[in-house]
Design a protein around this motif. Sequence first.
Motif, PDB file in Angstrom:
ATOM      1  N   VAL A  79       1.050  -1.132   0.035  1.00 10.74           N
ATOM      2  CA  VAL A  79      -0.108  -0.032   0.003  1.00 10.74           C
ATOM      3  C   VAL A  79       0.855   1.430  -0.029  1.00 10.74           C
ATOM      4  O   VAL A  79       0.603   2.112  -1.004  1.00 10.74           O
ATOM      5  N   CYS A  80       1.873   1.392   0.878  1.00 13.34           N
ATOM      6  CA  CYS A  80       2.692   2.535   0.886  1.00 13.34           C
ATOM      7  C   CYS A  80       3.418   2.720  -0.271  1.00 13.34           C
ATOM      8  O   CYS A  80       3.380   3.929  -0.792  1.00 13.34           O
ATOM      9  N   PRO A  81       4.535   1.961  -0.890  1.00 11.94           N
ATOM     10  CA  PRO A  81       4.934   2.292  -1.902  1.00 11.94           C
ATOM     11  C   PRO A  81       3.973   2.545  -3.095  1.00 11.94           C
ATOM     12  O   PRO A  81       4.562   3.257  -3.912  1.00 11.94           O
ATOM     13  N   THR A  82       2.941   1.836  -3.257  1.00  8.01           N
ATOM     14  CA  THR A  82       2.144   2.084  -4.410  1.00  8.01           C
ATOM     15  C   THR A  82       1.610   3.524  -4.358  1.00  8.01           C
ATOM     16  O   THR A  82       1.502   4.216  -5.241  1.00  8.01           O
ATOM     17  N   SER A  83       1.019   3.962  -2.993  1.00  5.32           N
ATOM     18  CA  SER A  83       0.570   5.238  -2.881  1.00  5.32           C
ATOM     19  C   SER A  83       1.568   6.375  -3.268  1.00  5.32           C
ATOM     20  O   SER A  83       1.394   7.322  -3.921  1.00  5.32           O
ATOM     21  N   MET A  84       2.738   5.983  -2.683  1.00  5.50           N
ATOM     22  CA  MET A  84       3.843   7.239  -3.132  1.00  5.50           C
ATOM     23  C   MET A  84       4.167   7.205  -4.374  1.00  5.50           C
ATOM     24  O   MET A  84       4.410   8.272  -4.910  1.00  5.50           O
ATOM     25  N   ALA A  85       4.281   6.070  -5.064  1.00  6.86           N
ATOM     26  CA  ALA A  85       4.675   6.075  -6.385  1.00  6.86           C
ATOM     27  C   ALA A  85       3.327   6.626  -7.220  1.00  6.86           C
ATOM     28  O   ALA A  85       3.737   7.698  -8.231  1.00  6.86           O
ATOM     29  N   GLU A  86       2.233   6.495  -7.050  1.00  9.80           N
ATOM     30  CA  GLU A  86       1.097   7.018  -7.558  1.00  9.80           C
ATOM     31  C   GLU A  86       1.163   8.472  -7.621  1.00  9.80           C
ATOM     32  O   GLU A  86       0.985   9.246  -8.252  1.00  9.80           O
ATOM     33  N   LEU A  87       1.572   9.024  -6.103  1.00  7.08           N
ATOM     34  CA  LEU A  87       1.626  10.444  -5.979  1.00  7.08           C
ATOM     35  C   LEU A  87       2.845  11.305  -6.645  1.00  7.08           C
ATOM     36  O   LEU A  87       2.613  12.315  -7.343  1.00  7.08           O
ATOM     37  N   ALA A  88       3.840  10.427  -7.251  1.00  5.55           N
ATOM     38  CA  ALA A  88       4.813  10.750  -8.032  1.00  5.55           C
ATOM     39  C   ALA A  88       4.268  10.990  -9.443  1.00  5.55           C
ATOM     40  O   ALA A  88       4.614  11.966 -10.071  1.00  5.55           O
ATOM     41  N   GLU A  89       3.322   9.849  -9.761  1.00  3.20           N
ATOM     42  CA  GLU A  89       2.770  10.095 -11.135  1.00  3.20           C
ATOM     43  C   GLU A  89       1.867  11.397 -11.116  1.00  3.20           C
ATOM     44  O   GLU A  89       1.703  11.986 -12.321  1.00  3.20           O
ATOM     45  N   VAL A  90       1.223  11.535 -10.183  1.00  2.72           N
ATOM     46  CA  VAL A  90       0.058  12.832 -10.096  1.00  2.72           C
ATOM     47  C   VAL A  90       0.951  13.937 -10.347  1.00  2.72           C
ATOM     48  O   VAL A  90       0.358  14.829 -11.169  1.00  2.72           O
ATOM     49  N   LYS A  91       1.945  14.006  -9.629  1.00  7.57           N
ATOM     50  CA  LYS A  91       2.960  15.303  -9.763  1.00  7.57           C
ATOM     51  C   LYS A  91       3.298  15.321 -11.249  1.00  7.57           C
ATOM     52  O   LYS A  91       3.245  16.596 -11.991  1.00  7.57           O
ATOM     53  N   THR A 182      -8.545  11.149   0.081  1.00 11.37           N
ATOM     54  CA  THR A 182      -8.852  10.394  -1.064  1.00 11.37           C
ATOM     55  C   THR A 182      -8.199   8.940  -0.713  1.00 11.37           C
ATOM     56  O   THR A 182      -7.201   8.598  -0.026  1.00 11.37           O
ATOM     57  N   ARG A 183      -9.174   7.966  -0.941  1.00  9.18           N
ATOM     58  CA  ARG A 183      -8.974   6.459  -0.624  1.00  9.18           C
ATOM     59  C   ARG A 183      -8.015   5.709  -1.454  1.00  9.18           C
ATOM     60  O   ARG A 183      -7.611   6.157  -2.638  1.00  9.18           O
ATOM     61  N   TYR A 184      -7.257   4.711  -0.752  1.00  8.68           N
ATOM     62  CA  TYR A 184      -6.283   4.205  -1.443  1.00  8.68           C
ATOM     63  C   TYR A 184      -6.974   3.438  -2.684  1.00  8.68           C
ATOM     64  O   TYR A 184      -8.138   2.906  -2.587  1.00  8.68           O
ATOM     65  N   GLY A 185      -6.206   3.363  -3.949  1.00 11.11           N
ATOM     66  CA  GLY A 185      -6.587   2.771  -5.002  1.00 11.11           C
ATOM     67  C   GLY A 185      -7.520   3.526  -5.982  1.00 11.11           C
ATOM     68  O   GLY A 185      -8.205   3.313  -6.928  1.00 11.11           O
ATOM     69  N   THR A 186      -7.610   4.865  -5.593  1.00 12.21           N
ATOM     70  CA  THR A 186      -8.405   5.830  -6.407  1.00 12.21           C
ATOM     71  C   THR A 186      -7.687   6.062  -7.958  1.00 12.21           C
ATOM     72  O   THR A 186      -8.387   5.995  -8.973  1.00 12.21           O
ATOM     73  N   GLY A 187      -6.397   6.016  -8.047  1.00  8.55           N
ATOM     74  CA  GLY A 187      -5.607   6.281  -9.194  1.00  8.55           C
ATOM     75  C   GLY A 187      -4.975   7.393  -9.479  1.00  8.55           C
ATOM     76  O   GLY A 187      -5.800   8.581  -8.852  1.00  8.55           O
ATOM     77  N   PRO A 188      -3.879   7.596 -10.035  1.00  3.94           N
ATOM     78  CA  PRO A 188      -3.100   9.134 -10.079  1.00  3.94           C
ATOM     79  C   PRO A 188      -3.995   9.854 -10.983  1.00  3.94           C
ATOM     80  O   PRO A 188      -3.939  11.141 -10.521  1.00  3.94           O
ATOM     81  N   LYS A 189      -4.672   9.443 -11.955  1.00  5.61           N
ATOM     82  CA  LYS A 189      -5.447  10.455 -13.014  1.00  5.61           C
ATOM     83  C   LYS A 189      -6.547  11.204 -12.201  1.00  5.61           C
ATOM     84  O   LYS A 189      -6.731  12.231 -12.316  1.00  5.61           O
ATOM     85  N   VAL A 190      -7.413  10.209 -11.506  1.00  4.96           N
ATOM     86  CA  VAL A 190      -8.355  10.964 -10.484  1.00  4.96           C
ATOM     87  C   VAL A 190      -7.974  11.775  -9.456  1.00  4.96           C
ATOM     88  O   VAL A 190      -8.589  12.937  -9.604  1.00  4.96           O
ATOM     89  N   LEU A 191      -6.871  11.540  -8.851  1.00  8.34           N
ATOM     90  CA  LEU A 191      -6.587  12.646  -7.991  1.00  8.34           C
ATOM     91  C   LEU A 191      -5.656  13.523  -8.456  1.00  8.34           C
ATOM     92  O   LEU A 191      -5.855  14.876  -8.159  1.00  8.34           O
ATOM     93  N   ALA A 192      -4.957  13.517  -9.636  1.00 10.77           N
ATOM     94  CA  ALA A 192      -4.614  14.727 -10.259  1.00 10.77           C
ATOM     95  C   ALA A 192      -5.713  15.520 -10.709  1.00 10.77           C
ATOM     96  O   ALA A 192      -5.515  16.755 -10.727  1.00 10.77           O
ATOM     97  N   ASP A 193      -6.824  15.188 -11.265  1.00  5.53           N
ATOM     98  CA  ASP A 193      -7.742  15.931 -11.823  1.00  5.53           C
ATOM     99  C   ASP A 193      -8.322  16.825 -10.557  1.00  5.53           C
ATOM    100  O   ASP A 193      -8.605  18.075 -10.643  1.00  5.53           O
ATOM    101  N   ASP A 194      -8.432  16.177  -9.445  1.00  6.02           N
ATOM    102  CA  ASP A 194      -8.948  16.735  -8.074  1.00  6.02           C
ATOM    103  C   ASP A 194      -8.193  17.914  -7.657  1.00  6.02           C
ATOM    104  O   ASP A 194      -8.313  18.884  -7.389  1.00  6.02           O
ATOM    105  N   ILE A 195      -6.752  17.590  -7.921  1.00  3.45           N
ATOM    106  CA  ILE A 195      -5.788  18.709  -7.309  1.00  3.45           C
ATOM    107  C   ILE A 195      -5.792  19.729  -8.522  1.00  3.45           C
ATOM    108  O   ILE A 195      -5.620  20.993  -7.868  1.00  3.45           O
ATOM    109  N   ALA A 196      -5.974  19.463  -9.559  1.00  5.08           N
ATOM    110  CA  ALA A 196      -5.855  20.557 -10.670  1.00  5.08           C
ATOM    111  C   ALA A 196      -7.050  21.561 -10.167  1.00  5.08           C
ATOM    112  O   ALA A 196      -7.008  22.644 -10.403  1.00  5.08           O
TER     113      ALA A 196
END
Length: 199
Positions: A79-91, A182-196
């Motif tokens: 969970v942790c490495p996946t979440s951080m890797a996805e956050l790097a992808e969001v950036k 944001t729940r785990y597993g939401t995915g980088p694209k969804v979170l990126a859209d929300d942050i945008a």
Amino acid sequence: MQRRIAIKNIAIAAGFTWALGLLSACTDKAPSFASIDVTGADYAKDFELTDHNGQVRHLSDFKGKVVVMFFGYTQCPDVCPTSMAELAEVKKLLGKDGERLQGLFVTVDPVRDTPEVLKAYMGNFDPTFLALYATPDKLVQLTKDYKVYYKKVDGSTPTNYTMDHSAGSYVYDAKGQLRLFTRYGTGPKVLADDIARLL
């Protein structure tokens, strides 16, 4: 007589325009987010934690940036490495606005997660992300304030244990206000859209 009618028509038109303005103000929708909107929540408002470089940090240090805050531990297998890797992808997905994103990783395992370990761990994801830690007693209060669950699960030896923990992230806007969960597993694209939308 015609002048009075003309003035009356102008007044009616002005009133109609004003009413339309009110109507449009009433029907303007707040931004719609895929994440859970927690705007106005009375918890997770601030923190005092030390980063992996030894600097004491508060939420106010990151004003002007959207902050995504995740609780985990470095020996977490998935969970942790996946979440951080996805956050790097969001950036990356945010393009130039990615510079206005601050990733924070708060360890729930401060005994094993030393500053050196945390620094090396962050290096796997993004050099601008920070890992934060507190003493075990302060961590108890912090996680209560943030409504975060964590529990040590004993392993075969005293040092071979795992940590059960909440698997979501808090998102703060550029003013330091808590806005989303944001729940785990939401995915980088969804979170990126929300942050945008927040930016």
